[in-house]
Design a protein around this motif. Structure first.
Motif, PDB file in Angstrom:
ATOM      1  N   SER A 297      41.789 -29.914  17.722  1.00  0.00           N
ATOM      2  CA  SER A 297      41.455 -29.853  16.296  1.00  0.00           C
ATOM      3  C   SER A 297      41.269 -28.393  15.886  1.00  0.00           C
ATOM      4  O   SER A 297      40.277 -27.769  16.239  1.00  0.00           O
ATOM      5  CB  SER A 297      40.195 -30.659  15.998  1.00  0.00           C
TER       6      SER A 297
ATOM      7  N   LYS B  71      37.877 -26.282  16.818  1.00  0.00           N
ATOM      8  CA  LYS B  71      36.876 -26.557  15.779  1.00  0.00           C
ATOM      9  C   LYS B  71      35.779 -27.494  16.270  1.00  0.00           C
ATOM     10  O   LYS B  71      34.651 -27.467  15.775  1.00  0.00           O
ATOM     11  CB  LYS B  71      37.559 -27.144  14.543  1.00  0.00           C
ATOM     12  N   SER B  72      36.100 -28.334  17.264  1.00  0.00           N
ATOM     13  CA  SER B  72      35.107 -29.283  17.768  1.00  0.00           C
ATOM     14  C   SER B  72      34.119 -28.644  18.723  1.00  0.00           C
ATOM     15  O   SER B  72      33.109 -29.248  19.071  1.00  0.00           O
ATOM     16  CB  SER B  72      35.813 -30.442  18.468  1.00  0.00           C
TER      17      SER B  72
ATOM     18  N   SER C  96      37.701 -34.378  26.847  1.00  0.00           N
ATOM     19  CA  SER C  96      38.139 -34.874  25.532  1.00  0.00           C
ATOM     20  C   SER C  96      39.593 -34.557  25.217  1.00  0.00           C
ATOM     21  O   SER C  96      40.201 -35.211  24.383  1.00  0.00           O
ATOM     22  CB  SER C  96      37.239 -34.296  24.438  1.00  0.00           C
TER      23      SER C  96
END
Length: 831
Positions: free
Chosen positions: A282, A316-317, A330
């Motif tokens: 992301s 971004k995460s 993830s």
């Protein structure tokens, strides 16, 4: 690093008759540690052929599914007829090509194949799985070959690469390039003067647009960062047999095509790679240091708290990778991933090494990063990986790429052209150094008697002239350096201090002690176990910058911890009667000394100022002698009862050291940790500054015994050998008289608090020059001498060197000795 010789031959034109053992010998002479040469497939014999499954009959009535197969093996069975084989695997179908072991074959583990009746059918061989052939671990079932790979009846040995030789190399920390087939192949090519084909010589892409967005926050953490992606990847595409075979020979388990490709390129080129499922990312990627309190769940399903020293890959995460060590859970590649992003980077070695140890995550990637990888390899490795994904997984390579280059050119190293000759003591021909360094991959500019050498990017370990000299010497051959033993200058030998130390060691060994050598490292727990007060100067110790164990980060200030631990180890192995000693240094930090010693350069000798700074940082290092005793000092036997070691034995050991040195020790009661307060003696010697305490001896405190798990009533002594040496009076040969000796016994009553040594000293002083020796032979306490008193009985030996003593002279000397004892200690003659 395991390196198959067949893989080496892809990049080096080795002569056909060169074996793996020949290659290993050359590599060992050049300084690489080849531990073993594994010969694979030598335990497989007999007919092993390709077969085509013609039909399958399902047998029923058994506890598990059984199949009866008709298999075409061509002319391999000698008749051309079909083979009938019973098999329990389910992962193959009619028409598949399989590997068949015919009767007479022997598979790994000595498993002989024969025609036999099983499940009511005659089975004429065996259809083999990869595990049964020793190819790789696979529990899916039978090895199914690609259609068209070979005709039925073809020999399977060559087809499968069953027979191969593998070099198992123990790579030292300074030779990270050898953690790749590329690095070892370059070395072998140089040693054999053979052509080398660099696997990194791939066609690099021209700029085709922007790749996945990424930034690097600090060039000190990552000097080069490359991202390349593919689309339309088939996640179900299997890894080909040759790829899985090479991975298995290198000790890597095949997982999936995307992961296998990254592992293959890492083994081939030495560049660790990471593959992401791009759909799980992301936003832009940022390479940065971790922030306090950040966490990441890694691929091993452990949530780790990160350290500001860790290098992270983030989007971004938040964190998605611990750079160079392990990826995050993830964003891992799955069996549904079709969009794959390949990362290749050059991370700071020291950060990766500390991160790996901090999190106890030793991976193949971290192993390479912390030893130093090629700083110019990243784009080539990523290109090689996406090419394989396209070739094997049907993917399409994206034209755009990310290439962040923050590297700085390496400064040339100036080296004397004849330095290698001077270091090795061998007259190498002119130009040898330049030639050998160019073979390593260095750029060399010759300037008269000096060389300006720029090491290649794959050799980060070459940083100074001595490193370059080592490269020249090892390629010229360590075996060609002559062995010339040094000659000791005439008239020299051991120093006085060295002879003294050897005399002490021999004397204690002769007294029944066994010498030990302990590590000079201790921990704060040792000071606690010794019951040292918080302000005890022995607690002020030198701290190691890089201790072998976190439990022992200090240099010892006393010999006792090492001796006590050795004693416990011996008692634990059944040796209950132990007497040990050690002669060694202790380390006492100086006041106002710098916290760290300076690190000097090695391209020249140190200046006086540099030597002074080194001396100022060094601790004082006095030499001590320590001893411990437990169990029986004298064994029981037919000669009588034994005797347990006691405090007096520890004191006697110290006095023996004094006698060996030539310094007379006096003994006084004292209280000093770690000894028992009522069974501790301080030992004094007369030095240039008068009486000086040189050590202690006695029985250890019960709390110390409990803390270390020592036998009860363990005794110990420790004396300063340097102080004893300064207090030595020299050895004076005794005068031997031919006249008879006169002995006189005296029994003196003194208070309990009066040391026997003081009474003896008084007797010596009073008796004068006629006294040859005095010996305490009895101590009595009881009603006859009164409470609070003791009786000390001594034998006085009197002799004159030039005459026989008269009765009057003997009596006068005896009376003078008793009078002196009475005056000094309050002694009275016992009736």
């Amino acid at each position: 690093m395991r390196v198959p010789v067949s893989w080496l031959r892809d990049y080096v034109d080795l002569p056909a008759d060169v074996t793996a053992r020949d290659v290993a010998t050359r590599l060992i002479t050049a300084g690489l540690e080849v531990e073993t040469v594994d010969e694979l497939g030598t335990d497989i014999t007999g007919p092993l052929v390709v077969g085509r499954v013609l039909s399958i009959e399902e047998l029923t009535g058994f506890k598990k599914p059984i199949r009866y197969c008709r298999v075409d093996v061509g002319e391999a069975n000698g008749t051309g007829e079909e083979q009938h084989i019973v098999c329990g695997a389910r992962n193959f179908s009619e028409g598949d090509l399989v590997v068949v072991a015919l009767p007479g074959a022997v598979l790994p583990g000595g498993f002989a194949i024969s025609a036999r009746t099983t499940y009511g059918k005659v089975s004429e061989g065996m259809i083999c799985s990869p595990t049964e052939l020793g190819l790789w671990e696979d529990h899916a079932g039978i090895l199914v070959l690609d259609q068209g790979l070979a005709a039925p009846g073809a020999d399977a040995f060559e087809l499968l690469g069953l027979r191969d030789e593998v070099l198992d190399i123990a790579v030292t920390p300074d030779r990270g390039y050898a953690l790749s087939v590329r690095g070892v192949a370059r070395e072998v090519a140089t040693l054999y003067e053979a052509a080398f084909r660099d696997p990194a010589d791939v066609k690099l892409p021209e700029s085709g647009g922007e790749g996945y967005p990424a930034t690097v926050a600090d060039p000190a953490l990552c000097s080069r960062y490359v991202l390349r992606g593919v689309t339309g990847f088939d996640p179900q595409a299997p890894s080909p047999m040759w790829l899985k075979r090479r991975l298995a020979m290198c000790g890597v388990r095949a997982i999936s095509l995307a992961v296998d490709v990254t592992n293959y390129v890492m083994l081939e080129m030495g560049q660790p790679l990471h593959a992401w499922d791009r759909d799980k990312l992301s936003g832009p990627i940022v390479v940065r240091a971790a922030r306090e309190g950040e966490q990441l769940e890694t691929l091993d399903h452990v949530t780790r708290t990160l350290d500001p020293d860790d290098i992270l890959i983030t989007d971004k995460s938040g964190p998605i990778n611990i750079a160079g060590v392990m990826g995050g859970l993830s964003t891992e590649i799955s069996e549904l991933s079709t969009e794959v992003l390949i990362e290749a980077a050059h991370f700071a070695e020291t950060h990766i090494a500390r991160t790996s140890r901090r999190h106890q995550l030793a991976s193949e990637s971290s192993r390479r990063f912390e030893r130093g990888i090629d700083s110019a390899m990243q784009l080539a490795a990523a290109t090689r990986a996406v090419s394989l994904l396209a070739e094997l997984g049907g993917a399409r390579i994206e034209a755009g790429l990310t290439h962040i280059d923050l590297t700085t050119p390496r400064e040339p190293i100036v080296i004397a052209a004849d330095l290698a000759s001077r270091v090795a003591g061998v007259d190498y021909p002119p130009g040898t150094a330049a030639t050998r360094l160019r073979q390593v991959g260095c750029e060399v500019v010759e300037d008269g008697t000096t060389l300006r050498v720029t090491p290649p990017p794959w050799r980060p370990d070459l940083t100074d002239p001595n490193d370059l000299t080592e490269e020249v010497i090892r390629y010229e051959g360590y075996e060609n350096i002559p062995s010339i033993p040094p000659r000791a200058p005439a008239g020299r030998g051991l120093t006085e201090s060295q002879r003294l130390r050897r005399s002490v060691s021999r004397g204690l060994a002769g007294a029944g002690f066994i010498e030990v050598l302990s590590y000079p490292f201790v921990g704060h727990g040792d000071f606690d176990a010794l019951q040292l007060d918080t302000d005890d100067p022995r607690r002020r110790a030198v701290t190691l910058a890089n201790p072998l164990s976190s439990d022992e980060p200090l240099m010892r200030t006393t010999l006792l911890p090492g001796l006590l631990k050795t004693l416990v180890r011996n008692v634990g192995r059944g040796f209950n009667d132990v007497a040990l000693f050690e002669v060694g240094l202790v380390y006492q930090p100086r006041a106002h000394a710098p916290e760290r010693a300076p690190i000097l350069t090695v391209d020249r000798g140190p200046t006086e100022a540099e030597l002074g700074s080194l001396r100022a940082a060094l601790p004082d290092q006095p030499r001590r002698v320590g001893a411990v005793l437990a169990g029986d000092r004298q064994w029981a036997g037919w000669w009588g009862a034994g005797r347990a070691a006691g405090w007096a034995d520890a004191i006697e050991a110290a006095r023996e050291v004094g006698r060996l040195v030539g310094a007379e020790l006096t003994v006084h009661a004292d209280q000093y940790a770690p000894w028992h307060p009522g069974r501790c003696a301080v030992l004094h010697a007369h030095g240039p500054q008068g009486e000086v305490a040189v050590g202690h001896a006695g029985e250890l405190h019960p709390r110390v015994i409990a803390a270390y798990g020592l036998p009860e009533r363990t005794v110990a002594m420790e004396v300063d050998l340097d102080l004893l040496e300064s207090a030595r009076t020299g050895v004076v040969a005794p005068t031997v008289s031919g006249y008879p000796v006169a002995t006189q016994d005296v029994a003196l009553v003194v208070a309990d608090s009066v040391p026997a040594a003081e009474v003896e000293a008084a007797l010596r002083a009073g008796a004068g020059a006629l006294l040859e020796s005095v010996r305490l032979f009895d101590v009595y306490t009881g009603a006859q001498v009164g409470e609070g008193h003791k009786s000390l009985a001594y034998t006085l030996r009197l002799r004159a060197p030039e005459r026989t003593l008269t009765t009057e002279e003997i009596a006068a000397a005896r009376d003078a000795a008793v009078a002196a004892a009475a005056e000094r200690t309050g002694a009275t003659l016992r009736a």
